[in-house]
Design a protein around this motif. Structure first.
Motif, PDB file in Angstrom:
ATOM      1  N   ARG A 143      -6.753-120.667 -59.511  1.00  0.00           N
ATOM      2  CA  ARG A 143      -7.807-121.616 -59.150  1.00  0.00           C
ATOM      3  C   ARG A 143      -7.836-122.802 -60.108  1.00  0.00           C
ATOM      4  O   ARG A 143      -8.170-123.917 -59.714  1.00  0.00           O
ATOM      5  CB  ARG A 143      -9.159-120.895 -59.146  1.00  0.00           C
ATOM      6  CG  ARG A 143     -10.370-121.784 -58.946  1.00  0.00           C
ATOM      7  CD  ARG A 143     -10.308-122.537 -57.638  1.00  0.00           C
ATOM      8  NE  ARG A 143     -11.460-123.386 -57.463  1.00  0.00           N
ATOM      9  CZ  ARG A 143     -11.613-124.594 -58.018  1.00  0.00           C
ATOM     10  NH1 ARG A 143     -10.660-125.065 -58.816  1.00  0.00           N
ATOM     11  NH2 ARG A 143     -12.681-125.324 -57.787  1.00  0.00           N
ATOM     12  N   ALA A 144      -7.466-122.584 -61.373  1.00  0.00           N
ATOM     13  CA  ALA A 144      -7.495-123.655 -62.363  1.00  0.00           C
ATOM     14  C   ALA A 144      -6.228-124.496 -62.349  1.00  0.00           C
ATOM     15  O   ALA A 144      -6.248-125.660 -62.771  1.00  0.00           O
ATOM     16  CB  ALA A 144      -7.701-123.066 -63.755  1.00  0.00           C
ATOM     17  N   ILE A 145      -5.115-123.946 -61.859  1.00  0.00           N
ATOM     18  CA  ILE A 145      -3.821-124.633 -61.934  1.00  0.00           C
ATOM     19  C   ILE A 145      -3.415-125.301 -60.631  1.00  0.00           C
ATOM     20  O   ILE A 145      -3.006-126.469 -60.604  1.00  0.00           O
ATOM     21  CB  ILE A 145      -2.732-123.638 -62.388  1.00  0.00           C
ATOM     22  CG1 ILE A 145      -2.925-123.297 -63.868  1.00  0.00           C
ATOM     23  CG2 ILE A 145      -1.332-124.190 -62.141  1.00  0.00           C
ATOM     24  CD1 ILE A 145      -1.961-122.258 -64.389  1.00  0.00           C
ATOM     25  N   VAL A 146      -3.516-124.573 -59.527  1.00  0.00           N
ATOM     26  CA  VAL A 146      -2.946-125.037 -58.250  1.00  0.00           C
ATOM     27  C   VAL A 146      -3.454-126.411 -57.807  1.00  0.00           C
ATOM     28  O   VAL A 146      -2.667-127.245 -57.360  1.00  0.00           O
ATOM     29  CB  VAL A 146      -3.187-123.977 -57.146  1.00  0.00           C
ATOM     30  CG1 VAL A 146      -2.843-124.531 -55.771  1.00  0.00           C
ATOM     31  CG2 VAL A 146      -2.350-122.722 -57.437  1.00  0.00           C
ATOM     32  N   PRO A 147      -4.758-126.733 -57.897  1.00  0.00           N
ATOM     33  CA  PRO A 147      -5.216-128.028 -57.385  1.00  0.00           C
ATOM     34  C   PRO A 147      -4.914-129.233 -58.279  1.00  0.00           C
ATOM     35  O   PRO A 147      -5.192-130.369 -57.889  1.00  0.00           O
ATOM     36  CB  PRO A 147      -6.739-127.840 -57.263  1.00  0.00           C
ATOM     37  CG  PRO A 147      -6.995-126.383 -57.464  1.00  0.00           C
ATOM     38  CD  PRO A 147      -5.888-125.898 -58.318  1.00  0.00           C
ATOM     39  N   GLN A 148      -4.339-129.013 -59.469  1.00  0.00           N
ATOM     40  CA  GLN A 148      -4.150-130.105 -60.419  1.00  0.00           C
ATOM     41  C   GLN A 148      -3.057-131.077 -59.978  1.00  0.00           C
ATOM     42  O   GLN A 148      -2.048-130.667 -59.404  1.00  0.00           O
ATOM     43  CB  GLN A 148      -3.815-129.543 -61.803  1.00  0.00           C
ATOM     44  CG  GLN A 148      -4.879-128.631 -62.371  1.00  0.00           C
ATOM     45  CD  GLN A 148      -6.230-129.301 -62.498  1.00  0.00           C
ATOM     46  OE1 GLN A 148      -6.310-130.471 -62.885  1.00  0.00           O
ATOM     47  NE2 GLN A 148      -7.293-128.582 -62.192  1.00  0.00           N
ATOM     48  N   CYS A 149      -3.257-132.349 -60.286  1.00  0.00           N
ATOM     49  CA  CYS A 149      -2.310-133.394 -59.885  1.00  0.00           C
ATOM     50  C   CYS A 149      -1.189-133.613 -60.893  1.00  0.00           C
ATOM     51  O   CYS A 149      -0.118-134.110 -60.537  1.00  0.00           O
ATOM     52  CB  CYS A 149      -3.052-134.717 -59.686  1.00  0.00           C
ATOM     53  SG  CYS A 149      -4.285-134.712 -58.364  1.00  0.00           S
ATOM     54  N   SER A 150      -1.429-133.289 -62.152  1.00  0.00           N
ATOM     55  CA  SER A 150      -0.502-133.662 -63.226  1.00  0.00           C
ATOM     56  C   SER A 150       0.618-132.658 -63.456  1.00  0.00           C
ATOM     57  O   SER A 150       1.544-132.925 -64.218  1.00  0.00           O
ATOM     58  CB  SER A 150      -1.274-133.860 -64.534  1.00  0.00           C
ATOM     59  OG  SER A 150      -1.931-132.657 -64.906  1.00  0.00           O
ATOM     60  N   VAL A 151       0.550-131.481 -62.828  1.00  0.00           N
ATOM     61  CA  VAL A 151       1.571-130.451 -63.004  1.00  0.00           C
ATOM     62  C   VAL A 151       2.019-129.930 -61.641  1.00  0.00           C
ATOM     63  O   VAL A 151       1.409-130.235 -60.618  1.00  0.00           O
ATOM     64  CB  VAL A 151       1.049-129.270 -63.858  1.00  0.00           C
ATOM     65  CG1 VAL A 151       0.710-129.730 -65.263  1.00  0.00           C
ATOM     66  CG2 VAL A 151      -0.170-128.636 -63.194  1.00  0.00           C
ATOM     67  N   LYS A 152       3.084-129.120 -61.670  1.00  0.00           N
ATOM     68  CA  LYS A 152       3.605-128.533 -60.426  1.00  0.00           C
ATOM     69  C   LYS A 152       3.493-127.013 -60.497  1.00  0.00           C
ATOM     70  O   LYS A 152       3.994-126.400 -61.446  1.00  0.00           O
ATOM     71  CB  LYS A 152       5.070-128.945 -60.221  1.00  0.00           C
ATOM     72  CG  LYS A 152       5.692-128.365 -58.957  1.00  0.00           C
ATOM     73  CD  LYS A 152       7.057-128.995 -58.671  1.00  0.00           C
ATOM     74  CE  LYS A 152       8.088-128.640 -59.702  1.00  0.00           C
ATOM     75  NZ  LYS A 152       9.437-129.164 -59.346  1.00  0.00           N
TER      76      LYS A 152
END
Length: 358
Positions: free
Chosen positions: A261-270
């Motif tokens: 939930r903390a990682i998947v929606p982020q724009c700066s990483v894959k």
């Protein structure tokens, strides 16, 4: 028309009007009573409607009474302290605010640790020390924690309310199809140090991690005791997921793992797919992958279906830890768990980006 007939005519008219008034009055009484019955029975109707599965059969009757926040019984009045895993942050922001709106008698107060960082370990420690009334963990209780509770004269109960996936974040420029769970573990143990060892370019791997004592997301078996000393010497420790993702976005060979939930929606990483074998990589996101160029107009969504059905290889359970001491703490913990396990609570947990337990 003479006076006698005129009086009879007037009396008949008055009788007719009186009869009409009585009829209208009875009809209005029936309407009002019917409306009141509908209003009072409406929650039961909604519960019954929500309790019927697609096959037309009722679900477990013990869950029927908890269909909505308002229908959960035995919710205590008062202010209660809680805290724990950082993976629970979206639930505290979204779900708990809904609970506070519908059940204002249960005042929830989040407490950060005075020493150290928030997390499952600090949460259970604060519960045992009497600083919290109930705790939120993203890992199971240990035997040592059960023992410590018994030594203080009470027991602990863990109530699962949701499921989270452990996602892996890499720099968007990295060209790797995915990692196996074993490869991910070997990266953090310092046994794999270059991306070319797992099918990528010749590039050193820079693993980022929270300190082991504060980690909420576990990639090693729960029975494995992995300390800071056992991890690779190239592991760089950071204080939060936010800082880790910032570092990964600036480091071509960077990698970090944490709550999906903390990682998947982020724009700066894959987010990188994971698998038990190199031929069965499963993404932590719903396909197709949203590229950084498309974000934030679009954002990747957590693959909750794969997390719930077990096809995604690394998941962790979300637990409410209840202090069983026949006191207000137990009452509050029970009520909070029941609210999250209601139909409304489970739906809200899914909206927060996690998988429900039913």
């Amino acid at each position: 028309m003479d006076n006698t007939n005129r009086r009879k005519f007037v009396m008949n008219e008055e009788a007719t009007l009186l009869l009409r008034g009585l009829i209208i009055g009875k009809v209005m009484t029936i309407v009002v009573i019917g409306g009141l019955l509908w209003w009072f029975l409406r929650p039961y109707t909604l519960v019954r409607k929500n309790a019927v599965s697609s096959s037309g059969q009722s679900s477990n009757p013990t869950l029927i009474s908890g269909s909505t926040f308002n229908s959960v019984a035995n919710v205590p009045v008062g202010s209660y302290n809680y805290g724990g895993s950082t993976a629970w942050a979206p639930i505290r922001q979204l779900v708990d605010s809904l609970i506070q709106s519908d059940r204002p008698e249960l005042q929830l107060r989040y407490i950060s640790p005075i020493e150290g960082s928030p997390g499952s370990n600090s949460g259970i420690r604060m519960l045992l020390n009497g600083q919290l009334d109930f705790a939120q963990l993203s890992r199971p209780l240990t035997e040592e924690e059960y023992t410590l509770a018994k030594q203080q004269g009470f027991t602990l109960e863990q109530r699962q309310v949701g499921i989270d996936g452990i996602a892996v974040a890499v720099n968007p420029s990295l060209q790797v199809p995915g990692l196996t769970v074993e490869q991910l573990q070997q990266i953090y143990l310092g046994q794999i140090t270059n991306w070319k060892q797992v099918g990528g370019q010749d590039l050193p791997i820079t693993p980022f991690s929270r300190n082991p004592e504060n980690i909420d997301s576990v990639i090693f078996p729960t029975h494995t005791d992995v300390s800071k000393q056992q991890l690779g010497s190239n592991v760089q420790y950071i204080s939060s997921t936010t800082e880790a993702l910032r570092q990964v976005s600036k480091t071509p060979g960077g990698i970090y793992y944490g709550s999906a939930r903390a990682i998947v929606p982020q724009c700066s990483v894959k987010p990188l797919p994971l698998g038990n074998t190199p031929t069965e990589f499963v993404p932590s996101y719903r396909q197709p992958l949203v590229t950084p160029e498309q974000c934030p107009r679009q954002r990747n969504q957590v693959n909750t279906e794969a997390i719930k059905n077990g096809s995604y290889p690394i998941t962790t359970n979300l637990f409410v830890i209840i202090k069983q001491n026949n006191g207000k703490e137990e009452e509050a913990g029970e009520a909070y768990a029941n609210l999250l396990l209601s139909d409304q609570g489970q739906q809200a947990i899914k909206q927060a980006g996690f998988a429900g337990v039913r």
